[in-house]
Motif scaffolding. Structure first.
Motif, mmCIF file in Angstrom:
data_model
loop_
_atom_site.group_PDB
_atom_site.id
_atom_site.type_symbol
_atom_site.label_atom_id
_atom_site.label_comp_id
_atom_site.label_asym_id
_atom_site.label_seq_id
_atom_site.Cartn_x
_atom_site.Cartn_y
_atom_site.Cartn_z
ATOM 1 N N SER A 15 11.771 -8.016 7.289
ATOM 2 C CA SER A 15 11.490 -7.662 8.683
ATOM 3 C C SER A 15 9.971 -7.633 8.837
ATOM 4 O O SER A 15 9.257 -7.843 7.857
ATOM 5 C CB SER A 15 12.116 -6.308 9.062
ATOM 6 O OG SER A 15 11.551 -5.267 8.301
ATOM 7 N N GLY A 16 9.494 -7.335 10.032
ATOM 8 C CA GLY A 16 8.055 -7.325 10.269
ATOM 9 C C GLY A 16 7.308 -6.418 9.310
ATOM 10 O O GLY A 16 7.535 -5.212 9.296
ATOM 11 N N THR A 33 3.801 -3.418 4.597
ATOM 12 C CA THR A 33 2.740 -2.765 5.357
ATOM 13 C C THR A 33 3.312 -2.427 6.720
ATOM 14 O O THR A 33 4.265 -3.043 7.173
ATOM 15 C CB THR A 33 1.513 -3.683 5.541
ATOM 16 O OG1 THR A 33 1.931 -4.867 6.232
ATOM 17 C CG2 THR A 33 0.890 -4.051 4.206
ATOM 18 N N SER A 34 2.733 -1.461 7.344
ATOM 19 C CA SER A 34 3.180 -1.073 8.673
ATOM 20 C C SER A 34 2.331 -1.816 9.697
ATOM 21 O O SER A 34 1.115 -1.656 9.707
ATOM 22 C CB SER A 34 3.016 0.435 8.852
ATOM 23 O OG SER A 34 3.326 0.820 10.156
ATOM 24 N N PRO A 35 2.955 -2.641 10.548
ATOM 25 C CA PRO A 35 2.182 -3.404 11.533
ATOM 26 C C PRO A 35 1.307 -2.520 12.428
ATOM 27 O O PRO A 35 0.213 -2.896 12.787
ATOM 28 C CB PRO A 35 3.255 -4.117 12.364
ATOM 29 C CG PRO A 35 4.462 -4.151 11.494
ATOM 30 C CD PRO A 35 4.379 -2.925 10.630
ATOM 31 N N ASP A 36 1.791 -1.300 12.731
ATOM 32 C CA ASP A 36 1.014 -0.413 13.596
ATOM 33 C C ASP A 36 0.157 0.568 12.803
ATOM 34 O O ASP A 36 -0.581 1.358 13.372
ATOM 35 C CB ASP A 36 1.933 0.355 14.552
ATOM 36 C CG ASP A 36 2.995 1.175 13.822
ATOM 37 O OD1 ASP A 36 2.909 1.338 12.588
ATOM 38 O OD2 ASP A 36 3.920 1.651 14.503
ATOM 39 N N GLY A 37 0.256 0.525 11.462
ATOM 40 C CA GLY A 37 -0.526 1.434 10.626
ATOM 41 C C GLY A 37 -0.013 2.860 10.637
ATOM 42 O O GLY A 37 -0.636 3.747 10.082
ATOM 43 N N ILE A 38 1.139 3.090 11.262
ATOM 44 C CA ILE A 38 1.654 4.451 11.394
ATOM 45 C C ILE A 38 2.937 4.664 10.594
ATOM 46 O O ILE A 38 3.072 5.635 9.872
ATOM 47 C CB ILE A 38 1.918 4.793 12.884
ATOM 48 C CG1 ILE A 38 0.613 4.715 13.670
ATOM 49 C CG2 ILE A 38 2.536 6.174 13.023
ATOM 50 C CD1 ILE A 38 0.796 4.802 15.167
ATOM 51 N N GLY A 39 3.877 3.743 10.699
ATOM 52 C CA GLY A 39 5.198 3.923 10.108
ATOM 53 C C GLY A 39 5.197 3.848 8.594
ATOM 54 O O GLY A 39 4.241 3.398 7.972
ATOM 55 N N PRO A 45 1.365 -3.640 -1.231
ATOM 56 C CA PRO A 45 1.019 -4.558 -2.318
ATOM 57 C C PRO A 45 -0.062 -4.004 -3.258
ATOM 58 O O PRO A 45 0.019 -4.182 -4.471
ATOM 59 C CB PRO A 45 0.545 -5.809 -1.579
ATOM 60 C CG PRO A 45 1.338 -5.793 -0.308
ATOM 61 C CD PRO A 45 1.379 -4.331 0.071
ATOM 62 N N VAL A 46 -1.054 -3.306 -2.706
ATOM 63 C CA VAL A 46 -2.105 -2.731 -3.557
ATOM 64 C C VAL A 46 -1.521 -1.655 -4.470
ATOM 65 O O VAL A 46 -1.853 -1.577 -5.656
ATOM 66 C CB VAL A 46 -3.273 -2.185 -2.712
ATOM 67 C CG1 VAL A 46 -4.237 -1.369 -3.566
ATOM 68 C CG2 VAL A 46 -4.009 -3.332 -2.031
ATOM 69 N N GLU A 47 -0.632 -0.831 -3.946
ATOM 70 C CA GLU A 47 0.009 0.190 -4.777
ATOM 71 C C GLU A 47 0.852 -0.442 -5.875
ATOM 72 O O GLU A 47 0.918 0.075 -6.997
ATOM 73 C CB GLU A 47 0.850 1.129 -3.918
ATOM 74 C CG GLU A 47 0.013 2.021 -3.021
ATOM 75 C CD GLU A 47 0.816 2.712 -1.939
ATOM 76 O OE1 GLU A 47 0.332 3.742 -1.437
ATOM 77 O OE2 GLU A 47 1.916 2.228 -1.570
ATOM 78 N N LEU A 48 1.496 -1.579 -5.569
ATOM 79 C CA LEU A 48 2.251 -2.291 -6.606
ATOM 80 C C LEU A 48 1.323 -2.799 -7.700
ATOM 81 O O LEU A 48 1.679 -2.771 -8.885
ATOM 82 C CB LEU A 48 3.036 -3.455 -6.005
ATOM 83 C CG LEU A 48 4.255 -3.090 -5.170
ATOM 84 C CD1 LEU A 48 4.874 -4.354 -4.577
ATOM 85 C CD2 LEU A 48 5.279 -2.329 -5.989
ATOM 86 N N LEU A 49 0.125 -3.262 -7.322
ATOM 87 C CA LEU A 49 -0.858 -3.683 -8.326
ATOM 88 C C LEU A 49 -1.233 -2.505 -9.221
ATOM 89 O O LEU A 49 -1.249 -2.630 -10.454
ATOM 90 C CB LEU A 49 -2.108 -4.254 -7.647
ATOM 91 C CG LEU A 49 -3.273 -4.581 -8.581
ATOM 92 C CD1 LEU A 49 -2.922 -5.733 -9.512
ATOM 93 C CD2 LEU A 49 -4.524 -4.893 -7.775
ATOM 94 N N LEU A 50 -1.517 -1.363 -8.613
ATOM 95 C CA LEU A 50 -1.861 -0.176 -9.405
ATOM 96 C C LEU A 50 -0.693 0.240 -10.302
ATOM 97 O O LEU A 50 -0.889 0.575 -11.477
ATOM 98 C CB LEU A 50 -2.271 0.976 -8.486
ATOM 99 C CG LEU A 50 -3.511 0.752 -7.624
ATOM 100 C CD1 LEU A 50 -3.746 1.951 -6.708
ATOM 101 C CD2 LEU A 50 -4.736 0.465 -8.467
#
Length: 146
Positions: A15-16, A33-39, A45-50
């Motif tokens: 989904s989006g 990622t959250s398209p609106d930066g809120i949800g 992806p960065v957390e998966l790298l860590l």
């Protein structure tokens, strides 16, 4: 390159801003990622790298110390700073911190003694993930026709 050295995952959009990665064994993990930066997004992806950096070293260190004593605590914290500069978006100041404790049982002293060497060996030569990041392996991207 041998057939057993090849690794792959398939990433599909669900989904989006939401995706699922599936490995050759059929295991999957959602992220996004959250398209609106809120949800909520689950892992980014960065957390998966860590997590990959910490998980890779955790597996190495557990294999080396766990055969001597079962830990009562085994935690790996991976941190870094996400920056954007003339080189683009990237992570800097990556830090992996192990907190490992063993009970007072037979083999625990050996496990405690091995711990620093196991962490160093994982960092210096064993952990494929952190070695790849540190060496700086090029990434090639292509677009296939659907």
């Amino acid at each position: 390159m041998s057939e057993t050295s090849k690794r792959s995952v398939v990433v599909e959009r669900t989904s989006g801003g939401r995706f699922v990665a599936t490995n050759s064994g059929g295991e999957s993990i959602g992220f996004g990622t959250s398209p609106d930066g809120i949800g909520p997004t689950g892992f980014t992806p960065v957390e998966l790298l860590l997590a990959a950096i910490g998980g890779c070293s955790a597996v190495d260190v557990d294999a080396a110390t766990g055969r001597h004593a079962e830990p009562t605590k085994f935690s790996v914290v991976v941190t870094g700073d996400k920056i954007s500069d003339e080189q683009g978006n990237r992570m800097t100041n990556l830090q992996v911190t192990f907190t490992v404790a063993f009970p007072d049982v037979e083999g625990a002293e050996r496990a405690r003694a091995i711990l620093p060497r196991a962490v160093k060996a994982s960092h210096d030569r064993l952990c494929t993930v952190s070695r790849t990041v540190e060496i700086g392996t090029p990434v090639t991207t292509t677009v296939a026709s659907a």
